[in-house]
Design an enzyme around this catalytic site. Structure first.
Site, mmCIF file in Angstrom:
data_model
loop_
_atom_site.group_PDB
_atom_site.id
_atom_site.type_symbol
_atom_site.label_atom_id
_atom_site.label_comp_id
_atom_site.label_asym_id
_atom_site.label_seq_id
_atom_site.Cartn_x
_atom_site.Cartn_y
_atom_site.Cartn_z
ATOM 1 N N TYR A 142 -11.126 39.021 -13.991
ATOM 2 C CA TYR A 142 -10.841 40.389 -14.441
ATOM 3 C C TYR A 142 -11.957 40.953 -15.319
ATOM 4 C CZ TYR A 142 -6.021 39.676 -12.816
ATOM 5 O OH TYR A 142 -4.896 39.428 -12.067
ATOM 6 N N LYS A 188 -7.988 26.000 -8.543
ATOM 7 C CA LYS A 188 -8.232 25.970 -7.099
ATOM 8 C C LYS A 188 -9.514 25.168 -6.884
ATOM 9 C CE LYS A 188 -7.184 27.273 -2.887
ATOM 10 N NZ LYS A 188 -6.037 26.688 -2.166
ATOM 11 N N ASP A 220 -1.914 27.286 -5.090
ATOM 12 C CA ASP A 220 -0.983 27.578 -3.989
ATOM 13 C C ASP A 220 0.218 26.639 -4.046
ATOM 14 O OD1 ASP A 220 -2.985 25.733 -3.517
ATOM 15 O OD2 ASP A 220 -3.244 26.220 -1.412
ATOM 16 N N ASP A 244 -1.657 35.383 -14.241
ATOM 17 C CA ASP A 244 -1.040 36.690 -14.055
ATOM 18 C C ASP A 244 0.058 36.580 -12.999
ATOM 19 O OD1 ASP A 244 -0.564 39.375 -14.100
ATOM 20 O OD2 ASP A 244 -2.501 39.991 -13.299
ATOM 21 N N ASP A 248 4.437 35.979 -13.664
ATOM 22 C CA ASP A 248 5.430 36.917 -13.123
ATOM 23 C C ASP A 248 6.431 36.182 -12.238
ATOM 24 O OD1 ASP A 248 4.314 39.116 -14.363
ATOM 25 O OD2 ASP A 248 4.501 40.378 -12.571
#
Ligand code: NAD
Length: 355
Positions: A142, A188, A220, A244, A248
């Site tokens: 980001y 990852k 994943d 992020d 959620d």
């Protein structure tokens, strides 16, 4: 008598309604724990733009930095959606986090026993879930450079330095030491070089916390495991974009976005806020659930002020209110004995907390 300076940023939409309830609960427990809170209201978001022309007035930053903690409601709304990007409430919030250097976002996901039916997952899967996502907040893709786009190409850069990984890893291990002593680091590393560094550095930091069990998981798989068996997790440590998404996902285990608090901390002052936004669709109706914000005030006591007993008292008052069947509108369908307004719920929790 201990005195704490609390910066209050109510913001937009339901922000003022829910912050008022958190203050009610803080004031209710204060005498019991020999605490005095001194509040200072600061402007931010759409309301700050309307009054000052800037969604983050410089006074809000300087006064927040001079406080012991920031209790934050929510910002944003349709009214300000078409402003130039830097004038929008959300830009103010990103700038605020950067100015305060809050690199660690802590998001607990707790499923209250009384609300196991509110989750979209089966009760036996979610009953007893109590995990904490520790997300790096001011680095990663980001913020990485270079970034940009033209007609044919858009690009961002996922970058982490050793020191950025070390400081967030220390936060996660320190938190795990106060919980069930398990950290699952999510990355990852099978594809991304930046994740390989992440994994190596987290493993190095872990050697300083021999009591904490460290595991690594690909993002994943983590997304799948959170739904399959969320109880396997204690602390999930991860970077900005993965955190992020996963936080959620974890939040939905609990059933309502109106229940979940968060803390954003760094080396200066921490920001304590509900995970939800300003909910313009229900603002001003007195039906917002204040529990996420009251619970954020409890996190503030625990993490910023070291007032553990006072925090525990608020947490048990919330549980008691739910156990007695008090529900705001968003949870009315789940074993409600009485549906209450925002301020009624605040008063009920304040009364239990004061006992
Ligand atoms: P939102 O979280 O505000 O609302 C999503 C849904 O959840 C709505 O239906 C809302 O009514 C409901 N909801 C949220 N909080 C609730 C509560 N306490 N009690 C009961 N129901 C609740 O998300 P959104 O609608 O996507 O965004 C609205 C505005 O909030 C936007 O301007 C957005 O940019 C902003 N926003 C701000 C923050 C923040 O201040 N940290 C975070 C997310 C979104």
């Amino acid at each position: 008598m201990k005195k704490y300076k609390i910066a209050l940023i109510k913001g937009d939409g339901i922000g003022p309604e829910i912050i008022d309830e958190a203050v009610k609960v803080l004031d209710a427990i204060a005498p019991k724990f020999d605490i005095e809170f001194e509040y200072e209201e600061l402007l931010m978001g759409g309301i700050a733009y309307d009054i000052t022309g800037d969604p983050l007035p410089s006074e809000t930053v300087s006064k927040s930095l001079g406080s012991d903690a920031v209790l934050f409601g929510a910002i944003g709304g349709e009214k300000w959606d078409n402003l130039p990007r830097e004038k929008r409430p959300e830009s103010g919030l990103l700038r605020f986090r950067k100015e305060l250097g809050v690199y660690a976002n802590l998001r607990p996901a707790v499923v209250y026993d009384e609300l196991v039916n509110a989750s979209s997952l089966k009760p036996e899967v979610v009953k007893g879930v109590d995990l904490m996502v520790v997300r790096e907040l001011i680095g990663g893709i980001y913020f990485g450079e270079p970034k940009g786009r033209d007609e044919d190409k858009g690009y961002n850069t996922m970058v982490y330095t050793r020191s950025e990984i070390e400081r967030i890893a220390h936060q996660a291990f320190a938190i795990a030491m106060k919980r069930n002593k398990k950290v699952c680091s999510v990355d990852k590393a099978n594809v991304l070089d930046v994740s390989q560094l992440w994994r190596d550095v987290v493993t190095e930091v872990a050697s300083q916390y021999p009591e904490v069990e460290l595991s690594h998981m690909y993002v994943d798989n983590a997304a799948m495991q959170l739904i399959r068996d969320p109880k396997q997790f204690d602390v999930i440590l991860t970077g900005n974009i993965f955190g992020d998404i996963l936080s959620d996902e974890a939040s939905m285990l609990s059933g309502s976005i109106g229940l979940l608090p968060s803390a954003s901390t760094g080396d200066k002052v921490g920001v304590y806020e509900p995970i939800h936004g300003s909910a313009p669709d229900i603002a001003g109706q007195g039906i917002a659930n204040p529990i996420a914000t009251i619970s954020s005030a409890s996190m503030m006591l625990r993490f910023a002020l070291g007032e553990i007993e006072a925090a525990d008292k608020i947490d048990s008052a919330i549980k008691q209110a739910l156990a007695e069947g008090y529900r705001t509108q968003d949870l009315a369908a789940y074993d409600a004995k009485e549906v209450c307004s925002t301020s009624e719920m605040g008063s009920i929790i304040a009364n239990y907390a004061a006992k």
